[in-house]
Design a protein around this motif. Structure first.
Motif, PDB file in Angstrom:
ATOM      1  N   THR A  44       0.817  -1.224   0.000  1.00 41.49           N
ATOM      2  CA  THR A  44       0.000   0.000   0.000  1.00 41.49           C
ATOM      3  C   THR A  44       0.845   1.266   0.000  1.00 41.49           C
ATOM      4  O   THR A  44       0.292   2.367   0.034  1.00 41.49           O
ATOM      5  CB  THR A  44      -0.926   0.014   1.233  1.00 41.49           C
ATOM      6  N   SER A  45       2.156   1.125  -0.012  1.00 43.95           N
ATOM      7  CA  SER A  45       3.040   2.288   0.004  1.00 43.95           C
ATOM      8  C   SER A  45       3.237   2.790  -1.419  1.00 43.95           C
ATOM      9  O   SER A  45       3.663   2.055  -2.309  1.00 43.95           O
ATOM     10  CB  SER A  45       4.389   1.916   0.627  1.00 43.95           C
ATOM     11  N   GLY A  46       2.915   4.052  -1.642  1.00 39.22           N
ATOM     12  CA  GLY A  46       3.092   4.654  -2.953  1.00 39.22           C
ATOM     13  C   GLY A  46       4.051   5.819  -2.906  1.00 39.22           C
ATOM     14  O   GLY A  46       4.567   6.190  -1.846  1.00 39.22           O
TER      15      GLY A  46
ATOM     16  N   LEU B 159      12.154   0.257   3.074  1.00 40.34           N
ATOM     17  CA  LEU B 159      11.773   1.531   2.457  1.00 40.34           C
ATOM     18  C   LEU B 159      12.506   1.765   1.147  1.00 40.34           C
ATOM     19  O   LEU B 159      11.947   2.352   0.211  1.00 40.34           O
ATOM     20  CB  LEU B 159      12.058   2.672   3.438  1.00 40.34           C
ATOM     21  N   VAL B 160      13.749   1.305   1.073  1.00 39.12           N
ATOM     22  CA  VAL B 160      14.487   1.426  -0.184  1.00 39.12           C
ATOM     23  C   VAL B 160      13.848   0.552  -1.257  1.00 39.12           C
ATOM     24  O   VAL B 160      13.689   0.968  -2.412  1.00 39.12           O
ATOM     25  CB  VAL B 160      15.967   1.038   0.023  1.00 39.12           C
ATOM     26  N   LEU B 161      13.447  -0.656  -0.888  1.00 42.70           N
ATOM     27  CA  LEU B 161      12.859  -1.573  -1.869  1.00 42.70           C
ATOM     28  C   LEU B 161      11.526  -1.067  -2.405  1.00 42.70           C
ATOM     29  O   LEU B 161      11.178  -1.330  -3.565  1.00 42.70           O
ATOM     30  CB  LEU B 161      12.684  -2.954  -1.246  1.00 42.70           C
ATOM     31  N   THR B 162      10.737  -0.353  -1.586  1.00 44.84           N
ATOM     32  CA  THR B 162       9.462   0.158  -2.085  1.00 44.84           C
ATOM     33  C   THR B 162       9.647   1.187  -3.192  1.00 44.84           C
ATOM     34  O   THR B 162       8.699   1.461  -3.950  1.00 44.84           O
ATOM     35  CB  THR B 162       8.657   0.800  -0.945  1.00 44.84           C
ATOM     36  N   ARG B 163      10.840   1.744  -3.319  1.00 48.51           N
ATOM     37  CA  ARG B 163      11.102   2.766  -4.339  1.00 48.51           C
ATOM     38  C   ARG B 163      11.707   2.188  -5.610  1.00 48.51           C
ATOM     39  O   ARG B 163      11.900   2.922  -6.581  1.00 48.51           O
ATOM     40  CB  ARG B 163      12.036   3.826  -3.755  1.00 48.51           C
ATOM     41  N   ARG B 164      11.995   0.896  -5.612  1.00 51.08           N
ATOM     42  CA  ARG B 164      12.520   0.265  -6.808  1.00 51.08           C
ATOM     43  C   ARG B 164      11.367  -0.257  -7.651  1.00 51.08           C
ATOM     44  O   ARG B 164      10.290  -0.561  -7.133  1.00 51.08           O
ATOM     45  CB  ARG B 164      13.496  -0.856  -6.457  1.00 51.08           C
TER      46      ARG B 164
ATOM     47  N   VAL C  31       7.371 -11.691  -2.263  1.00 46.23           N
ATOM     48  CA  VAL C  31       7.915 -13.043  -2.376  1.00 46.23           C
ATOM     49  C   VAL C  31       8.800 -13.384  -1.186  1.00 46.23           C
ATOM     50  O   VAL C  31       8.649 -14.445  -0.554  1.00 46.23           O
ATOM     51  CB  VAL C  31       8.697 -13.178  -3.699  1.00 46.23           C
ATOM     52  N   CYS C  32       9.707 -12.495  -0.849  1.00 56.33           N
ATOM     53  CA  CYS C  32      10.699 -12.803   0.191  1.00 56.33           C
ATOM     54  C   CYS C  32      10.085 -12.798   1.593  1.00 56.33           C
ATOM     55  O   CYS C  32      10.344 -13.704   2.391  1.00 56.33           O
ATOM     56  CB  CYS C  32      11.846 -11.801   0.116  1.00 56.33           C
ATOM     57  N   LEU C  33       9.289 -11.789   1.895  1.00 56.44           N
ATOM     58  CA  LEU C  33       8.693 -11.733   3.228  1.00 56.44           C
ATOM     59  C   LEU C  33       7.677 -12.855   3.431  1.00 56.44           C
ATOM     60  O   LEU C  33       7.506 -13.347   4.555  1.00 56.44           O
ATOM     61  CB  LEU C  33       8.030 -10.375   3.449  1.00 56.44           C
ATOM     62  N   SER C  34       7.016 -13.263   2.354  1.00 56.57           N
ATOM     63  CA  SER C  34       6.116 -14.415   2.463  1.00 56.57           C
ATOM     64  C   SER C  34       6.896 -15.679   2.793  1.00 56.57           C
ATOM     65  O   SER C  34       6.454 -16.497   3.612  1.00 56.57           O
ATOM     66  CB  SER C  34       5.333 -14.602   1.165  1.00 56.57           C
ATOM     67  N   ALA C  35       8.056 -15.841   2.165  1.00 63.99           N
ATOM     68  CA  ALA C  35       8.881 -17.016   2.451  1.00 63.99           C
ATOM     69  C   ALA C  35       9.323 -17.029   3.908  1.00 63.99           C
ATOM     70  O   ALA C  35       9.269 -18.071   4.584  1.00 63.99           O
ATOM     71  CB  ALA C  35      10.105 -17.032   1.532  1.00 63.99           C
ATOM     72  N   VAL C  36       9.731 -15.872   4.425  1.00 66.35           N
ATOM     73  CA  VAL C  36      10.170 -15.785   5.824  1.00 66.35           C
ATOM     74  C   VAL C  36       9.007 -16.056   6.766  1.00 66.35           C
ATOM     75  O   VAL C  36       9.099 -16.862   7.704  1.00 66.35           O
ATOM     76  CB  VAL C  36      10.788 -14.408   6.118  1.00 66.35           C
ATOM     77  N   GLY C  37       7.880 -15.368   6.531  1.00 62.11           N
ATOM     78  CA  GLY C  37       6.739 -15.511   7.431  1.00 62.11           C
ATOM     79  C   GLY C  37       6.195 -16.928   7.457  1.00 62.11           C
ATOM     80  O   GLY C  37       5.927 -17.482   8.533  1.00 62.11           O
ATOM     81  N   VAL C  38       6.045 -17.544   6.277  1.00 63.76           N
ATOM     82  CA  VAL C  38       5.508 -18.913   6.221  1.00 63.76           C
ATOM     83  C   VAL C  38       6.462 -19.901   6.875  1.00 63.76           C
ATOM     84  O   VAL C  38       6.038 -20.795   7.621  1.00 63.76           O
ATOM     85  CB  VAL C  38       5.224 -19.299   4.759  1.00 63.76           C
ATOM     86  N   SER C  39       7.758 -19.759   6.609  1.00 62.76           N
ATOM     87  CA  SER C  39       8.723 -20.708   7.174  1.00 62.76           C
ATOM     88  C   SER C  39       8.755 -20.626   8.698  1.00 62.76           C
ATOM     89  O   SER C  39       8.773 -21.659   9.383  1.00 62.76           O
ATOM     90  CB  SER C  39      10.117 -20.446   6.591  1.00 62.76           C
ATOM     91  N   LEU C  40       8.739 -19.412   9.244  1.00 65.13           N
ATOM     92  CA  LEU C  40       8.772 -19.266  10.708  1.00 65.13           C
ATOM     93  C   LEU C  40       7.465 -19.741  11.332  1.00 65.13           C
ATOM     94  O   LEU C  40       7.471 -20.427  12.360  1.00 65.13           O
ATOM     95  CB  LEU C  40       9.028 -17.809  11.078  1.00 65.13           C
ATOM     96  N   LEU C  41       6.344 -19.375  10.723  1.00 63.30           N
ATOM     97  CA  LEU C  41       5.052 -19.766  11.283  1.00 63.30           C
ATOM     98  C   LEU C  41       4.922 -21.291  11.336  1.00 63.30           C
ATOM     99  O   LEU C  41       4.579 -21.861  12.378  1.00 63.30           O
ATOM    100  CB  LEU C  41       3.935 -19.151  10.450  1.00 63.30           C
ATOM    101  N   LEU C  42       5.212 -21.953  10.226  1.00 68.30           N
ATOM    102  CA  LEU C  42       5.080 -23.411  10.200  1.00 68.30           C
ATOM    103  C   LEU C  42       6.099 -24.086  11.113  1.00 68.30           C
ATOM    104  O   LEU C  42       5.784 -25.096  11.754  1.00 68.30           O
ATOM    105  CB  LEU C  42       5.234 -23.918   8.768  1.00 68.30           C
ATOM    106  N   ALA C  43       7.313 -23.552  11.178  1.00 69.63           N
ATOM    107  CA  ALA C  43       8.338 -24.167  12.021  1.00 69.63           C
ATOM    108  C   ALA C  43       7.894 -24.207  13.477  1.00 69.63           C
ATOM    109  O   ALA C  43       8.021 -25.241  14.152  1.00 69.63           O
ATOM    110  CB  ALA C  43       9.654 -23.407  11.879  1.00 69.63           C
ATOM    111  N   HIS C  44       7.341 -23.111  13.965  1.00 68.79           N
ATOM    112  CA  HIS C  44       6.941 -23.069  15.374  1.00 68.79           C
ATOM    113  C   HIS C  44       5.634 -23.834  15.613  1.00 68.79           C
ATOM    114  O   HIS C  44       5.450 -24.396  16.693  1.00 68.79           O
ATOM    115  CB  HIS C  44       6.820 -21.618  15.834  1.00 68.79           C
TER     116      HIS C  44
ATOM    117  N   GLY D 138      10.380  -3.658  -6.492  1.00 66.47           N
ATOM    118  CA  GLY D 138      10.710  -3.898  -5.090  1.00 66.47           C
ATOM    119  C   GLY D 138       9.533  -4.420  -4.286  1.00 66.47           C
ATOM    120  O   GLY D 138       9.692  -5.314  -3.444  1.00 66.47           O
ATOM    121  N   ALA D 139       8.331  -3.897  -4.532  1.00 62.15           N
ATOM    122  CA  ALA D 139       7.173  -4.345  -3.761  1.00 62.15           C
ATOM    123  C   ALA D 139       6.867  -5.813  -4.028  1.00 62.15           C
ATOM    124  O   ALA D 139       6.545  -6.583  -3.117  1.00 62.15           O
ATOM    125  CB  ALA D 139       5.957  -3.482  -4.099  1.00 62.15           C
TER     126      ALA D 139
END
Length: 329
Positions: free
Chosen positions: A82-84, A190-195, A204-217, A198-199
């Motif tokens: 949602t960052s523009g 914040l840098v990635l939102t300007r590329r 892709v990357c934050l989904s991979a982190v969130g899913v991996s941590l959530l399922l692991a625990h 980047g969004a």
């Protein structure tokens, strides 16, 4: 004066032997060396069992950590989407709040000398880094590197003011750098939102982190086996399955996003990012177990349980930025 019967002679010999054993330096009353296994065997076994104790997995706690990781990932992803160009300030405030949580958790856990100074320097550096990440043209990671160097040197100077803190300065270099580095890693969001892409890369990357941590625990709460170490309440099944499903999630997102994303690129990115996140999360557990075995006071429970997800998201962001620049640009 001298024994005259065989019974008296035996008793006299036994008394003399006992006196010699007592008077010999470094020997026990039984005649064995003072540190011999015959004397200290039971005590050594008890100390060993106390030192290497089995820490049970707390299911409700594992579920709570999984929920925190899922909420953190969801918040960062939605904020990025949602960052523009004219609406980056709300996302910058969200990122600054996450940075403040990181400073709180890791400062309380690592306990560097002059902890208040280090925390203050990190918060100030986060504000400066977020401002530069939003305003610098073109969007680049280089200004954040300058802020990192300046903040680290400033934190070291603050630790060198008092003599008591200077004595611990050399041993705390690594911990201080981890705190400063982790805080500034979040500014990469914040840098990635300007590329240009980047969004999508963050999705892709934050989904991979969130899913991996959530399922692991979550898996740790259900099936925490095989145990990685007796002192660490984690199971290898959760870590491995979480990383695999995180990779699969990235591949699936790569198949539906526009070019330059492809399922193969999504899988490669997810494999790297989910692997880093899982290892960082696990390293936090090992660090806490090491402090417990060393007899240090435990970290405040809220900070202790936020460490893993916060550290995993923070230290996966440099790899996210580099993969975005070199693989997707």
């Amino acid at each position: 004066m001298f024994p005259t019967t065989p019974r008296d002679s035996d008793a006299w010999d036994e008394d003399v032997s006992r006196e010699i054993a007592r008077s010999a330096p470094g020997r026990s009353a039984a005649g064995f060396p003072a540190g011999d296994r015959h004397e200290d065997e039971l005590g050594d076994d008890e100390d060993f069992e106390e030192e290497v104790r089995f820490v049970p997995v707390r299911r409700q706690l594992s579920i709570a950590i999984a929920g925190f990781a899922g909420l953190l990932g969801t918040g960062l992803i939605l904020g990025a989407q949602t960052s523009g160009p004219d609406a980056r300030l709300p996302y910058a405030i969200v990122v600054l709040g996450v940075q403040a949580l990181f400073v709180l958790a890791f400062t309380m856990a690592i306990r560097p000398p002059a902890a208040g100074v280090v925390a203050g320097v990190c918060v100030a550096a986060a504000v400066v880094a977020d401002y530069l990440a939003v305003t610098t043209r073109p969007a680049s990671m280089l200004p954040l590197v300058y802020v990192l160097a300046a903040a680290f040197v400033t934190a070291l100077i603050g630790q060198a003011v008092r003599a008591r803190d200077r004595l611990q300065l050399r041993d705390s270099l690594g911990g201080t750098f981890v705190i400063v580095f982790g805080v500034l890693c979040f500014s990469l969001l914040l840098v990635l939102t300007r590329r240009p892409i980047g969004a999508q890369a963050m999705l892709v990357c934050l989904s991979a982190v969130g899913v991996s941590l959530l399922l692991a625990h979550v898996i740790d709460a259900i099936f925490p086996k095989p145990r990685i170490a007796p002192q660490v309440p984690r199971g290898a099944t959760g870590v491995i399955v979480g990383a695999m499903i995180g990779t699969l999630t990235s591949a699936a997102l790569g198949s539906v996003l526009v070019l330059p994303f492809t399922p193969a690129k999504g899988a490669i990115i997810g494999f790297v990012i989910a692997g880093i996140a899982g290892l960082v999360d696990l390293a936090v557990n090992f660090s806490e177990a090491g402090r417990s075995m060393a007899g240090d006071a435990p970290t405040f429970w809220v900070a202790r349980h936020m460490q893993g997800p916060l550290g995993a998201f923070a230290l996966s962001l440099p790899a996210t930025y580099l993969l975005t620049v070199f693989m997707l640009s």
